[in-house]
Design an enzyme around this catalytic site. Structure first.
Site, mmCIF file in Angstrom:
data_model
loop_
_atom_site.group_PDB
_atom_site.id
_atom_site.type_symbol
_atom_site.label_atom_id
_atom_site.label_comp_id
_atom_site.label_asym_id
_atom_site.label_seq_id
_atom_site.Cartn_x
_atom_site.Cartn_y
_atom_site.Cartn_z
ATOM 1 N N TYR A 62 -16.913 -0.417 0.858
ATOM 2 C CA TYR A 62 -17.960 0.566 0.584
ATOM 3 C C TYR A 62 -18.128 1.518 1.773
ATOM 4 C CZ TYR A 62 -19.308 -2.098 -3.595
ATOM 5 O OH TYR A 62 -19.306 -2.736 -4.813
ATOM 6 N N LEU A 233 -28.361 0.763 -13.767
ATOM 7 C CA LEU A 233 -29.254 1.928 -13.917
ATOM 8 C C LEU A 233 -28.533 3.083 -14.603
ATOM 9 C CD1 LEU A 233 -31.114 1.951 -10.450
ATOM 10 C CD2 LEU A 233 -32.165 1.592 -12.694
ATOM 11 N N ALA A 234 -27.312 2.823 -15.037
ATOM 12 C CA ALA A 234 -26.506 3.853 -15.718
ATOM 13 C C ALA A 234 -26.426 5.124 -14.876
ATOM 14 C CB ALA A 234 -27.051 4.136 -17.119
ATOM 15 N N GLY A 236 -28.516 6.764 -13.452
ATOM 16 C CA GLY A 236 -29.587 7.723 -13.731
ATOM 17 C C GLY A 236 -29.417 8.489 -15.029
#
Ligand SMILES: NC(=O)c1ccc[n+]([C@@H]2O[C@H](COP(=O)([O-])OP(=O)(O)OC[C@H]3O[C@@H](n4cnc5c(N)ncnc54)[C@H](OP(=O)(O)O)[C@@H]3O)[C@@H](O)[C@H]2O)c1
Length: 326
Positions: A62, A233-234, A236
């Protein structure tokens, strides 16, 4: 060595919010001086703890290691924090190495080298859970077992989990392991619904449209393997960051979430995550926003999961898929 805690890892993962740290640490460039984001990380960690998060999800890759580095700085600056949280990291993906943009490496040397790198960046002696990030077709389960066994014997890794793996792949690996696989992290959400479609489209021609490995959720539930949902959370999609040209189903879902949130006196994020958490497999959403307000907006998710009716749950799903179920 840091003193060991006795919290069982399954207890800390099942059905609870997890904070995903992929958004922390600045850009994805490999410039080490690019780490400017310690304050953002500290605020995100604080907000996550305010909503009850105790497990923080990382990966060696990351932000090119900077998510772990910045988190390590937060840990170093906050005495006692390490003992109050659980850390999870992943290994197995190589990015931009040896002329390849991406390849997978679950060889023994790679696992050991990557975990040591993560521990150094995170400034800790151990991770509570190590996840194998993606299946490596060249993986030898006995080699994985030996590497993980060594890391466990050294106290550097407390439990092993996987990510993006099917039931068959976990079983294959588990045959060689001396400890149980404790978690499987998959992309599961109201936007990415193949995991759910595959359960109702058995014996239906529409099943061909979905590649989700059938039986994986059931296998994990039976084996006590905690399901962790990334992308929960897709990104947003339904809660303030819509696509440029939303489909009718996407717009209708965003409206329905707003209405349900208003009726309940809660947020759209809580309804979105509560929908996922109502599933009986005990799915734990991994929330990846770095925005403290958006993190805090997730606070009511467990309460929504407890109170959402069957009809509300189905209405959200059917609205998001844009057509009735068979
Ligand atoms: N195992 C795997 O293969 C895998 C793959 C991907 C991710 N993960 C893990 O899962 C975590 C979550 O995944 P994710 O970040 O892809 O999914 P997510 O939590 O659904 O989405 C969060 C991302 O969407 C952005 N966003 C924009 N507007 C938003 C809004 N209104 N509400 C919420 N988010 C909004 C966030 O930006 P802001 O920060 O600006 O809000 C952030 O970049 C990651 O941090 C990582 O730990 C695992």
């Amino acid at each position: 060595m840091t003193e060991q805690t006795s919290t069982p890892v399954q207890e800390t993962t099942s059905g609870r919010l997890i904070y995903g740290c992929m958004g922390l640490g600045g850009t994805w460039s490999d410039e080490p001086h690019d780490i400017t984001d310690v304050e953002t990380a500290a605020e995100a960690v604080e907000a996550a703890m305010d909503v009850g998060v105790t497990l923080f999800d990382h990966a060696d890759i990351y932000r090119n290691g900077k998510s772990e580095t910045v988190f390590g700085e937060v840990l170093a600056a906050t005495p006692g924090l390490r003992e109050r949280i659980q850390l999870q990291t992943k290994c197995g993906i190589r990015l931009n190495e040896r002329g390849l943009e991406t390849y997978y490496d679950l060889s023994s040397d790679a696992i050991i080298e990557r975990v040591n790198g993560s521990l150094e960046r995170l400034r800790t002696d151990y991770v509570d859970i190590l996840l194998l990030h993606r299946p490596d077709p060249l993986m030898d389960p006995a080699e994985v077992a030996a590497a993980v066994g060594k890391l466990m014997a050294e106290g550097k890794v407390r439990a092993l989990g996987v990510s993006n793996m099917s039931a068959a792949q976990i079983e294959f690996l588990q045959d060689s392991l001396e400890t149980p696989v404790v978690a499987n992290q998959l992309e599961l959400s109201l936007l990415k619904r193949d995991w759910l479609e595959s359960t109702v489209l058995v014996n239906h021609p529409g099943a061909a449209d979905y590649s989700f490995p059938h039986g994986t959720l059931e296998y994990c539930a039976r084996q006590g393997i905690a399901l962790q949902a990334y992308g929960a959370l897709a990104r947003g999609h339904y809660t303030g960051n819509p696509p440029e040209r939303p489909t009718l189903a996407e717009s209708a879902t965003a409206h329905l979430l707003s209405d349900m949130a208003r009726e309940r006196g809660t947020t759209r994020e809580a309804v979105l995550l509560g929908w996922l958490m109502k599933h009986p497999a005990g799915i734990a959403p991994v929330i990846g926003t770095a925005n403290p307000d958006r993190i805090r907006a997730c606070a009511g998710a467990a309460r929504v999961a407890q109170t959402m009716t069957r009809e509300e749950w189905y209405r959200l799903w059917v609205t998001a898929r844009g057509s009735n179920i068979p």
